[in-house]
Enzyme design. Structure first.
Site, PDB file in Angstrom:
ATOM      1  N   HIS A 163      14.248 -33.589  -8.095  1.00 42.00           N
ATOM      2  CA  HIS A 163      13.749 -32.328  -8.659  1.00 42.00           C
ATOM      3  C   HIS A 163      14.106 -32.237 -10.156  1.00 42.00           C
ATOM      4  O   HIS A 163      13.817 -31.224 -10.794  1.00 42.00           O
ATOM      5  CB  HIS A 163      14.393 -31.138  -7.947  1.00 42.00           C
ATOM      6  CG  HIS A 163      13.868 -30.879  -6.553  1.00 42.00           C
ATOM      7  ND1 HIS A 163      12.543 -31.001  -6.207  1.00 42.00           N
ATOM      8  CD2 HIS A 163      14.506 -30.460  -5.429  1.00 42.00           C
ATOM      9  CE1 HIS A 163      12.385 -30.683  -4.925  1.00 42.00           C
ATOM     10  NE2 HIS A 163      13.564 -30.360  -4.429  1.00 42.00           N
TER      11      HIS A 163
ATOM     12  N   SER B 272       7.946 -19.170  -1.132  1.00 46.24           N
ATOM     13  CA  SER B 272       8.399 -20.223  -0.217  1.00 46.24           C
ATOM     14  C   SER B 272       9.909 -20.428  -0.353  1.00 46.24           C
ATOM     15  O   SER B 272      10.635 -20.517   0.634  1.00 46.24           O
ATOM     16  CB  SER B 272       7.645 -21.519  -0.538  1.00 46.24           C
ATOM     17  OG  SER B 272       8.065 -22.545   0.312  1.00 46.24           O
TER      18      SER B 272
ATOM     19  N   TYR C 169      -0.671 -28.893  -5.638  1.00 48.38           N
ATOM     20  CA  TYR C 169      -0.656 -28.656  -4.183  1.00 48.38           C
ATOM     21  C   TYR C 169      -2.014 -28.110  -3.714  1.00 48.38           C
ATOM     22  O   TYR C 169      -2.560 -28.560  -2.705  1.00 48.38           O
ATOM     23  CB  TYR C 169       0.467 -27.655  -3.890  1.00 48.38           C
ATOM     24  CG  TYR C 169       0.673 -27.268  -2.453  1.00 48.38           C
ATOM     25  CD1 TYR C 169       1.479 -28.027  -1.617  1.00 48.38           C
ATOM     26  CD2 TYR C 169       0.098 -26.103  -1.935  1.00 48.38           C
ATOM     27  CE1 TYR C 169       1.704 -27.648  -0.294  1.00 48.38           C
ATOM     28  CE2 TYR C 169       0.316 -25.720  -0.612  1.00 48.38           C
ATOM     29  CZ  TYR C 169       1.112 -26.490   0.197  1.00 48.38           C
ATOM     30  OH  TYR C 169       1.331 -26.112   1.504  1.00 48.38           O
TER      31      TYR C 169
ATOM     32  N   ARG D  81       6.843 -24.051   6.981  1.00 46.38           N
ATOM     33  CA  ARG D  81       6.708 -22.618   7.255  1.00 46.38           C
ATOM     34  C   ARG D  81       5.251 -22.335   7.582  1.00 46.38           C
ATOM     35  O   ARG D  81       4.875 -22.291   8.726  1.00 46.38           O
ATOM     36  CB  ARG D  81       7.220 -21.803   6.062  1.00 46.38           C
ATOM     37  CG  ARG D  81       7.423 -20.331   6.351  1.00 46.38           C
ATOM     38  CD  ARG D  81       7.854 -19.586   5.113  1.00 46.38           C
ATOM     39  NE  ARG D  81       6.886 -19.662   4.034  1.00 46.38           N
ATOM     40  CZ  ARG D  81       5.888 -18.822   3.856  1.00 46.38           C
ATOM     41  NH1 ARG D  81       5.744 -17.786   4.655  1.00 46.38           N
ATOM     42  NH2 ARG D  81       5.018 -18.971   2.854  1.00 46.38           N
TER      43      ARG D  81
ATOM     44  N   GLY E 128       2.485 -23.589   5.029  1.00 43.18           N
ATOM     45  CA  GLY E 128       1.669 -24.627   4.392  1.00 43.18           C
ATOM     46  C   GLY E 128       0.304 -24.124   3.960  1.00 43.18           C
ATOM     47  O   GLY E 128      -0.695 -24.825   4.091  1.00 43.18           O
TER      48      GLY E 128
HETATM   49  P1  PAP Z   1      11.609 -28.838  -0.835  1.00 41.22           P
HETATM   50  O1  PAP Z   1      11.587 -28.598  -2.313  1.00 41.22           O
HETATM   51  O2  PAP Z   1      12.743 -28.157  -0.141  1.00 41.22           O
HETATM   52  O3  PAP Z   1      11.484 -30.285  -0.488  1.00 41.22           O
HETATM   53  P2  PAP Z   1       8.799 -28.509  -0.422  1.00 41.22           P
HETATM   54  O4  PAP Z   1       8.416 -29.481   0.608  1.00 41.22           O
HETATM   55  O5  PAP Z   1       8.498 -28.849  -1.840  1.00 41.22           O
HETATM   56  O6  PAP Z   1      10.311 -28.096  -0.238  1.00 41.22           O
HETATM   57  O7  PAP Z   1       8.053 -27.136  -0.123  1.00 41.22           O
HETATM   58  C1  PAP Z   1       7.979 -26.567   1.148  1.00 41.22           C
HETATM   59  C2  PAP Z   1       6.580 -25.999   1.292  1.00 41.22           C
HETATM   60  O8  PAP Z   1       5.667 -27.057   1.630  1.00 41.22           O
HETATM   61  C3  PAP Z   1       6.503 -24.987   2.422  1.00 41.22           C
HETATM   62  O9  PAP Z   1       5.522 -24.043   1.981  1.00 41.22           O
HETATM   63  P3  PAP Z   1       5.409 -22.549   2.561  1.00 41.22           P
HETATM   64  O10 PAP Z   1       6.775 -21.961   2.578  1.00 41.22           O
HETATM   65  O11 PAP Z   1       4.483 -21.829   1.634  1.00 41.22           O
HETATM   66  O12 PAP Z   1       4.814 -22.696   3.909  1.00 41.22           O
HETATM   67  C4  PAP Z   1       6.012 -25.843   3.565  1.00 41.22           C
HETATM   68  O13 PAP Z   1       5.429 -25.120   4.610  1.00 41.22           O
HETATM   69  C5  PAP Z   1       4.996 -26.723   2.853  1.00 41.22           C
HETATM   70  N1  PAP Z   1       4.695 -27.957   3.582  1.00 41.22           N
HETATM   71  C6  PAP Z   1       5.547 -28.755   4.268  1.00 41.22           C
HETATM   72  N2  PAP Z   1       4.897 -29.780   4.830  1.00 41.22           N
HETATM   73  C7  PAP Z   1       3.581 -29.621   4.516  1.00 41.22           C
HETATM   74  C8  PAP Z   1       2.405 -30.360   4.834  1.00 41.22           C
HETATM   75  N3  PAP Z   1       2.455 -31.455   5.580  1.00 41.22           N
HETATM   76  N4  PAP Z   1       1.238 -29.926   4.323  1.00 41.22           N
HETATM   77  C9  PAP Z   1       1.180 -28.805   3.558  1.00 41.22           C
HETATM   78  N5  PAP Z   1       2.263 -28.062   3.237  1.00 41.22           N
HETATM   79  C10 PAP Z   1       3.447 -28.458   3.712  1.00 41.22           C
END
Ligand code: PAP
Length: 311
Positions: A118, A148, A207, A277, A279
Site C-alpha cells: 500500500h 469500505s 475498480y 463485503r 463488492g
Molecule cells: P484491503 O486493502 O484490505 O486489501 P481491498 O481488497 O482493497 O482491501 O478492498 C476491499 C473491497 O474489495 C471490499 O469492498 P466493499 O467493502 O465495498 O464491499 C470488498 O468487498 C471488495 N472485493 C473483495 N473481493 C472482490 C472481488 N472478487 N470482486 C470485487 N470486489 C471485491
C-alpha cells in the site's frame, strides 16, 4: 544512525479511526502496525526484474486484483480445481511488502513473482522504481473506498469489543487527508503521474472499470505483466474461467473465505470474510449524505485538477 523507533518517535502523529496512532512519514500517514515494516522494506527490499508489484491504497480492490494476477500467472501450473486461491485468501497467496518482505527480499517463493504493497509511489523501495519490474495500480471512487474502510474497521473493532469513532468524525479525518497511507488523492496522483511517465512500467486500473469490463481488463493485465493469453486459450475460455473463479460471488462463498483467518495468531489477525463485503460500485449512497458526497467529490476535483484523471 537513529533506530527506526527513534525516527518514529519524532514524527507527527494523530489518532486513526480505531484510536491507534498514525504517523506522518515522508508525506503520507502510516499506521502504527506498518510503519516500521515500511522503513525496513525501504532499507532491505531488493526487487527482481521479473517481479510484479500490486500497488493500491487500502480498500480499493486489492484482494480482487491479487486474485486475478495470481490466477493469471499460475494458470499453467494448476488446473481449475487445484488453484491455491480455492483454499487460501488471496492475501495469503501474495506476500505483503511491508509485513512479509520487510526483513529480507529472499523470504519468497521463487516461483511466485507477485508481491503487494500500500506504500505510495514516492516511498517505494528504490529498487522497485529502478528495476525493470512491473507495477499494477488499482484505485477506486474514494467515497466507496472510505465507506469500505470504515465498515471494515467496525467489524474488526466489534470483534475486539472496542468502540470506533463515528462515521462523521472518520469522514472529517479522511477529508483532511488523514487516512491509512493517505492523503488518498496524493496516493492516486503519485501512481497516475508515474504511469503517464512510464507506461511500460505501470498499469493504472480503476475498480469501476474492472467491474464494468472484467474480461477486457484481465486480458490487458495479462499482456502487461508478460503472461498473455494465447488465441487458443482465449478460444478455450481460459479468460472467462479466471474471471469467474475470481468473482466476488465465487471467492466470497468459498469455505476458506467464509470461515478462515488471515495472519492467525498475530496481532494483525483478521477474519477472511472481512475482505468480502458487497463488492459493488456506489454503495456509499447507503452511508454518506449527499452533502458529504459533494464535499469529497469537490476535494477530489480540486486535488486532481489538471492531471487528466477523474475519479
Ligand atoms: P484491503 O486493502 O484490505 O486489501 P481491498 O481488497 O482493497 O482491501 O478492498 C476491499 C473491497 O474489495 C471490499 O469492498 P466493499 O467493502 O465495498 O464491499 C470488498 O468487498 C471488495 N472485493 C473483495 N473481493 C472482490 C472481488 N472478487 N470482486 C470485487 N470486489 C471485491
Amino acid at each position: 544512525m537513529a533506530s527506526f523507533k527513534e525516527i518514529i518517535s519524532t514524527l507527527p502523529r494523530r489518532k486513526n479511526l480505531g484510536h491507534n496512532d498514525i504517523f506522518l512519514y515522508q508525506g503520507f500517514w502510516c499506521d502504527t502496525f506498518f510503519i516500521e515494516g515500511v522503513m525496513r522494506a525501504q532499507q532491505n527490499f531488493r526487487s527482481q526484474p521479473s517481479d510484479i508489484v500490486i500497488c493500491s491504497a487500502p480498500k480499493t480492490g486489492t484482494t480482487w486484483l491479487k486474485s486475478l494476477t495470481f490466477a493469471i500467472v499460475t494458470r499453467s501450473t494448476f488446473d481449475d480445481s487445484t488453484n491455491p486461491l480455492l483454499n487460501n485468501l488471496s492475501h495469503d497467496c501474495v506476500p505483503f511488502l511491508e509485513v512479509d518482505l520487510a526483513q529480507s527480499s529472499t523470504n519468497r517463493d521463487p516461483k511466485n513473482p507477485l508481491l503487494a504493497t500500500h506504500v505510495p509511489y514516492s516511498s517505494l523501495p528504490r529498487s522497485i522504481i529502478d528495476s525493470s519490474c512491473k507495477i499494477v495500480y488499482i484505485c477506486r471512487d474514494p467515497k466507496d473506498s472510505f465507506v469500505s474502510n470504515y465498515l471494515f474497521l467496525l467489524r474488526i473493532l466489534a470483534s475486539e469489543d472496542m468502540k470506533p469513532i463515528a462515521l462523521e468524525a472518520a469522514f472529517e479525518l479522511y477529508c483532511e487527508g488523514v487516512s491509512s497511507y493517505g492523503p488518498y488523492w496524493d496516493h492516486v496522483l503519485g501512481f497516475w503521474k508515474a504511469s503517464l511517465d512510464r507506461p511500460d512500467k505501470i498499469l493504472f486500473l480503476k475498480y469501476e472499470e474492472l467491474i464494468e469490463n472484467t474480461v477486457v481488463y484481465v486480458k490487458k493485465l495479462a499482456d502487461f505483466i508478460g503472461y498473455p493469453f494465447s488465441s487458443e486459450e482465449i478460444k478455450n475460455g481460459s479468460v472467462d474461467k479466471i474471471v469467474s473463479m475470481c468473482s466476488f460471488e465465487n471467492l466470497s462463498n468459498l469455505e476458506v473465505n467464509k470461515s478462515g483467518k488471515h495472519r492467525e495468531g498475530t496481532p494483525r489477525a483478521v477474519e477472511n470474510k472481512t475482505f468480502f463485503r458487497k463488492g459493488k460500485v456506489g454503495d456509499w449512497e447507503n452511508y454518506l449524505t449527499p452533502e458529504m458526497a459533494a464535499r469529497l467529490d469537490s476535494i477530489m476535483l480540486q486535488k486532481l485538477n489538471g492531471s487528466g484523471l477523474t475519479l
